[in-house]
Design a protein around this motif. Structure first.
Motif, mmCIF file in Angstrom:
data_model
loop_
_atom_site.group_PDB
_atom_site.id
_atom_site.type_symbol
_atom_site.label_atom_id
_atom_site.label_comp_id
_atom_site.label_asym_id
_atom_site.label_seq_id
_atom_site.Cartn_x
_atom_site.Cartn_y
_atom_site.Cartn_z
ATOM 1 N N LEU A 85 0.356 -5.122 -1.532
ATOM 2 C CA LEU A 85 1.495 -4.272 -1.876
ATOM 3 C C LEU A 85 1.147 -2.814 -1.609
ATOM 4 O O LEU A 85 1.647 -1.910 -2.254
ATOM 5 C CB LEU A 85 1.901 -4.460 -3.336
ATOM 6 N N GLY A 86 0.261 -2.576 -0.659
ATOM 7 C CA GLY A 86 -0.020 -1.204 -0.237
ATOM 8 C C GLY A 86 1.231 -0.630 0.407
ATOM 9 O O GLY A 86 2.149 -1.379 0.751
ATOM 10 N N TYR A 90 4.416 -2.491 1.861
ATOM 11 C CA TYR A 90 5.626 -2.357 1.046
ATOM 12 C C TYR A 90 6.826 -1.985 1.910
ATOM 13 O O TYR A 90 7.896 -2.575 1.788
ATOM 14 C CB TYR A 90 5.408 -1.311 -0.056
ATOM 15 N N ARG A 124 -3.896 -3.799 -3.199
ATOM 16 C CA ARG A 124 -3.425 -2.595 -2.513
ATOM 17 C C ARG A 124 -4.288 -2.326 -1.297
ATOM 18 O O ARG A 124 -5.413 -1.902 -1.427
ATOM 19 C CB ARG A 124 -3.527 -1.376 -3.429
ATOM 20 N N GLY B 238 -8.750 4.699 -2.700
ATOM 21 C CA GLY B 238 -7.799 3.928 -3.494
ATOM 22 C C GLY B 238 -6.351 4.088 -3.081
ATOM 23 O O GLY B 238 -5.483 3.360 -3.548
ATOM 24 N N ASP B 239 -6.084 5.038 -2.202
ATOM 25 C CA ASP B 239 -4.721 5.281 -1.764
ATOM 26 C C ASP B 239 -4.187 4.015 -1.080
ATOM 27 O O ASP B 239 -4.758 3.568 -0.102
ATOM 28 C CB ASP B 239 -4.751 6.485 -0.805
ATOM 29 N N PRO B 240 -3.104 3.419 -1.617
ATOM 30 C CA PRO B 240 -2.641 2.180 -1.004
ATOM 31 C C PRO B 240 -2.066 2.477 0.375
ATOM 32 O O PRO B 240 -1.180 3.307 0.501
ATOM 33 C CB PRO B 240 -1.548 1.704 -1.960
ATOM 34 N N GLY B 241 -2.570 1.850 1.386
ATOM 35 C CA GLY B 241 -2.054 2.109 2.730
ATOM 36 C C GLY B 241 -2.948 3.041 3.505
ATOM 37 O O GLY B 241 -2.522 3.674 4.463
ATOM 38 N N ALA B 242 -4.204 3.147 3.100
ATOM 39 C CA ALA B 242 -5.113 4.047 3.795
ATOM 40 C C ALA B 242 -6.449 3.352 3.985
ATOM 41 O O ALA B 242 -6.932 2.674 3.101
ATOM 42 C CB ALA B 242 -5.300 5.315 2.984
ATOM 43 N N ARG B 277 -15.944 1.004 -3.150
ATOM 44 C CA ARG B 277 -15.107 -0.068 -3.698
ATOM 45 C C ARG B 277 -15.729 -1.435 -3.437
ATOM 46 O O ARG B 277 -16.146 -1.727 -2.320
ATOM 47 C CB ARG B 277 -13.741 -0.095 -2.991
ATOM 48 N N PHE B 485 8.220 2.852 -6.429
ATOM 49 C CA PHE B 485 7.013 2.147 -5.972
ATOM 50 C C PHE B 485 5.758 2.957 -6.318
ATOM 51 O O PHE B 485 4.785 2.420 -6.846
ATOM 52 C CB PHE B 485 7.105 1.929 -4.459
ATOM 53 N N PHE B 489 2.748 2.299 -9.237
ATOM 54 C CA PHE B 489 1.320 2.386 -8.957
ATOM 55 C C PHE B 489 0.624 3.299 -9.968
ATOM 56 O O PHE B 489 -0.396 2.955 -10.550
ATOM 57 C CB PHE B 489 1.126 2.922 -7.530
#
Lengths: 159, 637
Positions: A85-86, A90, A124, B238-242, B277, B485, B489
């Motif tokens: 769900l990153g 998304y 994520r 932690g940035d979602p999408g990176a 991570r 969204f 988060f």
């Protein structure tokens, strides 16, 4: 949560892991990683053993386990499913994929199917944004998902 | 074997260069120190580089690599052509990608079964495999060399300089491209003060998001007096999408180790820690391999380069908490505590890990350091804008044609990124918004596209540089839902220590939820803004303070859309389920029954060959029928 009983081999194994980190309180996160890696999850009873070994209040250990999303107090399925769900997934409608998994498995996020086969989670970003939307079964990445592909993925694991 | 002098390092480099000659010959001479005529003939005539980045790996690039090796073997060419599985090339959209050197031929969307043709046609006969060449969508022409594609043309790779060029698990290949030479130069020629001076003069600033000048940070840690100081690398992406840091660590781990040792020398620290991570097992593995190799060569450990300087690095695993990207929270997590931030000052440079002065920088920041030392502060500061120097790596994602990892000079405009490097919108849809900075950043619009990227201009526009997430959205994204969204988060990831973030963000989320369900009021919009401003001013740490940014920027830039949700109870993107319904257009429906057969709740009725209807009471608005209908007969209203 029902109580589970740990047999003596398991208790010994936990003690061994704690000792390998010198029973040091500062190593608690590493200890939890290792114990979860061995048992799959961190139920209350496991935390109690660690607490005795490294002389840290179990409340404090619970505080750490519940703080970090990587640690789980619930068992995972034989085939753990994680839907990304990153942001990249998304905006390419991964929520619909997640809903389809929920519908087909009949479980919610963080839950296990009654037969213990699948568990459903979201995560994520796995860095495969080029393949968005993405889901993982164990370590295997499934990319460019559509609602139709959900059934195919689950069928792969009908053993 | 221990490397004790610059001369010994050079001899390792020469051996490595010989093995890598095919690659060095093909590499654009502009950004390599080696001149073509100086490259010695090596044993391999050609090298096939196979991208092993996260996206390409998921598409079986490891199988491609082993198939290529097998095919070469059956042609008896295994000693003339080598196959190298590298870090991320960046061009994920075209993945899996491979590159044949020194021919500089770039093949895209390669499948494992293409290996045979590549070997037989390209390697044996010397013909290009045309159907695997990249076709530029704007011109329809085939492009042979990667540097000629629009995707790569405007990129400048400094932090990613070795990604896609070396085998990340071989230290010799890193040394072959001048690896550890910067460390040798610092230890043998420069004083610690001089190193800090170079970094300060280069204008390098924190690539983790906030953009604090790196030289200034190092100087503060150097000034602090203590028995033990620490160098920490923040790899808690932690940035979602990176996935910038992940790609650097997986593709070029030694550049980070070398930079940490340089920082250690500059501030007087002997210990380094990488907080990474646990969700990045491959990066963890690559770092462990790299640390082991560096120790073996004596490039980590005691008496490095015979100068008496001691430095070693350990890994600390994170456990999944976004807030641990904040320096004080990260340090608490490394100490085995809950990752909660503390009030600054004191800054970590004065009082950090175990109460000692600690210099914390992000992966990409470190990756720039060796290049700056070797090429000089002036070279680095000549790239970029007046207030932001160098380049920035972005993970380009979303509804854009070329998804991937890019590195561009500061000052590049968002328009260049979207329409040139990114190749424009996917499926010919209309551009709507560009999001930078992840959950701490904001959404910008068409009118911001000509902004040159630098720390200042992005903040002024209401977003921020952030760590490098860049998500492009088209008209199918609902901006209220996007704000929701991000808040979802933040609520999930809030550590709970301070009230504004713990409770305030929850209230913001509830208001957004109410609006997306068609129950919002104009008063809610006012409350959203007020509460956002309060959180911004009163939250404890940088993450809490920036958490309302996605709301404030969408309120500013997409006010009409919020009003539509509240007043007209409409969602123009067709995303908010409570504000839409599906209808079948009777004149377009031919009665093929496809939708009815696939509806999970049997909400669609109708006879074969006559128009169908949807029972609105039963419909769960899952959208399955829309994807199934081949005649575009189902409308979202």
């Amino acid at each position: 949560m029902s109580k589970i009983s740990l047999n003596s081999t398991k208790v010994e194994k936990i003690k061994e892991i704690c000792a390998s980190f010198g029973n040091k309180q500062g190593e608690i996160i590493n200890i939890l990683h290792k114990v979860q890696g061995t048992f799959g999850y961190l139920p209350k009873e496991v935390q109690e053993v660690i607490s005795e070994e490294i002389r840290m209040p179990v409340a404090q250990i619970y505080g750490i386990v519940s703080f970090y999303s990587f640690f789980s107090m619930k068992p995972k399925g034989k085939y753990p499913i994680s839907v990304c769900l990153g942001t990249a997934c998304y905006v390419r409608d991964s929520e619909k994929i997640l809903n389809e998994f929920k519908r087909q498995l009949g479980v919610g996020i963080g839950e296990l199917t009654p037969d213990g086969k699948f568990s459903l989670d979201c995560l994520r970003c796995v860095g495969a944004c080029g393949l968005a939307p993405v889901a993982l079964v164990g370590d295997k990445v499934y990319g460019k998902l559509t609602i139709d592909k959900v059934k195919d993925i689950l069928d792969e694991y009908q053993d | 074997m221990k490397i004790k002098t610059l001369a010994e390092l050079t001899s390792v480099k020469e051996c490595a260069c010989k093995l890598m000659s095919a690659r060095l010959k093909g590499k654009n001479s502009a950004d390599t120190n080696a001149k073509e005529e100086q490259i010695q003939e090596g044993s391999f005539k050609k090298t096939i580089l196979v991208c092993g980045g996260p996206g390409c790996s998921a598409s079986k690039s490891d199988v491609i690599s082993s198939n290529l090796k097998e095919c070469l073997k059956s042609e008896g060419l295994e000693n003339e052509v080598d196959v190298v599985l590298t870090g991320c090339f960046g061009f994920c959209e075209a993945g899996p990608v491979i590159k044949i050197m020194p021919d500089n031929t770039f093949y895209v969307k390669v499948r494992p079964e293409d290996a045979e043709e590549i070997v037989k046609e390209h390697i044996v006969k010397g013909n290009k495999v045309e159907h695997l060449l990249y076709t530029e969508p704007s011109t329809g022409e085939q492009v042979v060399e990667d540097k000629d594609t629009n995707f790569y043309k405007k990129q400048v790779r400094i932090a990613l300089r070795n990604c896609g060029l070396i085998d990340p698990e071989k230290i010799d290949e890193y040394i072959g491209l001048d690896g550890y030479k910067a460390l040798a130069t610092c230890l043998t020629e420069y004083s610690p003060e001089k190193v800090i001076e170079i970094i300060s003069a280069s204008g390098l600033s924190g690539r983790g998001g906030a953009g604090f000048p790196t030289g200034k940070k190092w100087a503060a840690s150097a000034r602090a007096k203590a028995e033990q100081k620490y160098i920490v690398c923040n790899a808690d992406e932690g940035d979602p999408g990176a996935f910038m840091d992940r790609s650097i660590l997986e593709g070029d781990p030694h550049s980070v180790l070398e930079a940490m040792a340089i920082a250690g020398y500059a501030i007087g620290a002997t210990k380094g820690l990488i907080y990474i991570r646990a969700e990045y097992p491959l990066a963890v593995h690559r770092l462990q391999v790299a640390i082991g190799q560096a120790r073996e060569y004596g490039l980590l450990g005691k008496d490095i380069f015979g100068t008496g300087f001691e430095f070693d690095i350990e890994l600390r695993l994170g456990a999944g908490a976004f807030v641990c990207g904040e320096a004080t929270a990260l340090i608490h997590s490394m100490e085995g505590k809950r990752g909660e931030p503390t009030f600054k000052p004191p800054r970590t440079s004065e009082k950090g890990y175990l109460g000692m002065p600690t210099n914390v920088n992000n992966v990409e920041t470190y990756a720039n350091v060796p290049a700056i030392i070797l090429k000089g502060a002036e070279w680095f500061s000549s790239i970029g804008t007046a207030n932001s120097k160098g380049t920035k790596v972005f993970a380009l994602a979303g509804q854009i044609r070329n998804v991937g990892l890019i590195e561009v000079p500061m000052g590049t405009t968002l328009r260049e990124i979207v329409y040139e490097i990114g190749g424009g919108m996917k499926d010919g849809k209309k551009f709507k918004a560009i999001q930078t900075g992840g959950p701490s950043g904001g959404c910008l619009t068409e009118k911001h596209l000509d902004i040159p990227i630098d720390y200042k201009s992005l903040s002024e526009a209401g977003s921020m540089m952030g760590s490098g997430g860049m998500v492009i959205m088209d008209e199918s994204s609902c901006m209220v839902s996007v704000a929701k969204f991000y808040l979802d988060f933040t609520v999930e990831e809030s550590c709970g220590k301070c009230t504004p973030c713990r409770i305030g963000n929850k209230r913001l989320y509830e208001m957004l939820d109410k609006i997306t369900k068609g129950k919002g009021t104009m008063e809610d919009l006012e409350h959203l803004r007020n509460l956002s401003n309060v959180i911004k001013e009163t939250a404890l740490c940088g993450l809490g303070q920036s958490s309302p940014n996605p709301i404030l920027s969408t309120l500013d830039n997409f006010w009409d859309e919020f009003v539509e949700h509240v007043v007209d109870k409409k969602c123009r993107a067709g995303v908010c389920k409570d504000l839409i319904h599906y209808e079948i257009n009777p004149s377009a429906c031919i009665g093929c029954t496809n939708c009815a057969r696939n509806c999970p709740v049997d909400a669609i009725q109708g006879e074969r060959k006559s128009p169908h209807t949807i029972d609105q009471e039963m419909c769960i608005k899952c959208g399955t029928c829309v994807t199934k209908c081949k005649f575009n007969a189902i409308r979202i209203l």
